[in-house]
Write an enzyme that holds these catalytic residues in place. Structure first.
Site, mmCIF file in Angstrom:
data_model
loop_
_atom_site.group_PDB
_atom_site.id
_atom_site.type_symbol
_atom_site.label_atom_id
_atom_site.label_comp_id
_atom_site.label_asym_id
_atom_site.label_seq_id
_atom_site.Cartn_x
_atom_site.Cartn_y
_atom_site.Cartn_z
ATOM 1 N N TRP A 1 -42.288 -9.543 -6.573
ATOM 2 C CA TRP A 1 -41.971 -10.970 -6.560
ATOM 3 C C TRP A 1 -42.904 -11.770 -5.649
ATOM 4 C CZ3 TRP A 1 -38.852 -11.990 -10.416
ATOM 5 C CH2 TRP A 1 -37.938 -11.007 -10.845
ATOM 6 N N ARG B 1 -31.742 -14.073 -5.053
ATOM 7 C CA ARG B 1 -30.814 -13.092 -4.496
ATOM 8 C C ARG B 1 -29.494 -13.711 -4.032
ATOM 9 N NH1 ARG B 1 -32.992 -8.167 -4.489
ATOM 10 N NH2 ARG B 1 -31.173 -7.354 -3.404
ATOM 11 N N TYR C 1 -30.307 -20.259 1.548
ATOM 12 C CA TYR C 1 -31.283 -19.608 0.671
ATOM 13 C C TYR C 1 -32.264 -20.667 0.186
ATOM 14 C CZ TYR C 1 -33.059 -16.144 -2.656
ATOM 15 O OH TYR C 1 -33.855 -15.255 -3.336
#
Length: 199
Positions: free
Chosen positions: A104, A14, A8
């Site tokens: 976002w 997330r 990530y």
């Protein structure tokens, strides 16, 4: 024990729910954080072009909540009964529905600010009141022990508070729940040692 590698960006985002679950269950994994500049190259190698990805013995799993359900399966974090498991999933999905409405990735800062403000000012209070009512006088959102729905509430609210610090001022029970999650030793350790990022 399988070999786990979580991929990530260098942010909570997330992937943080997966990191909480790893921390709580005391499972070792590689927390591989990529820079934004490397993202186009990484993106091209992924079947659905999205992260987080969890590599399990070389097999790529995608979708953060699907990964979280996989990691919590057959643990009390998922809920102790099938009914509790459904309730956990419902709360997580309710929170995620709201978080997914935020733009976002919007490049125009004025549009982004306006949409964030509208969601936090007009829609957020309804969700918080519903959550507050759902929690009531209980210690945890579902059942009599912590579940990953409690983790997800703490993670989502931490992000929302960045944009609206007074968001929970009239919801002391929801604040107490946040603090209870943060006080769990494994979670407290993780919060202390994780890289400090805005989101």
């Amino acid at each position: 024990m399988p070999k786990y590698k979580l991929i990530y960006f260098n942010m909570r985002g997330r992937a943080e729910i997966i990191r909480y679950i790893f921390a709580y269950l005391d499972i070792k994994y590689e927390d591989h954080r990529i820079e934004q500049t490397d993202w186009p190259e990484v993106k091209a190698t992924l079947p659905f072009g999205k992260i987080p990805i969890l590599e399990v013995d070389g097999l790529n799993l995608h979708q953060s909540l699907a990964i979280a359900r996989y990691m919590t399966k057959n643990t009390d974090l998922a809920g102790k009964t099938e009914l509790e498991q459904c309730q956990v999933d419902a709360i997580v999905d309710t929170l995620d529905d709201f978080m997914s409405r935020f733009p976002w990735a919007e490049k125009n800062q004025d549009i982004k600010d306006q949409m964030f403000n509208e969601l936090l000012t007009y829609d957020g209070p309804h969700l918080l009141q519903d959550l507050d009512t759902y929690l009531g006088e209980k210690e945890w959102l579902i059942g009599d022990s912590v579940t990953w729905a409690d983790f997800y509430w703490e993670i989502c609210s931490t992000t929302l508070l960045v944009f609206k610090p007074d968001l929970l001022d009239i919801h002391p029970r929801l604040v107490t729940l946040r603090k209870k999650v943060q006080a769990i030793p494994a979670i407290a350790d993780w919060i202390q040692q994780r890289p400090q990022t805005k989101l």
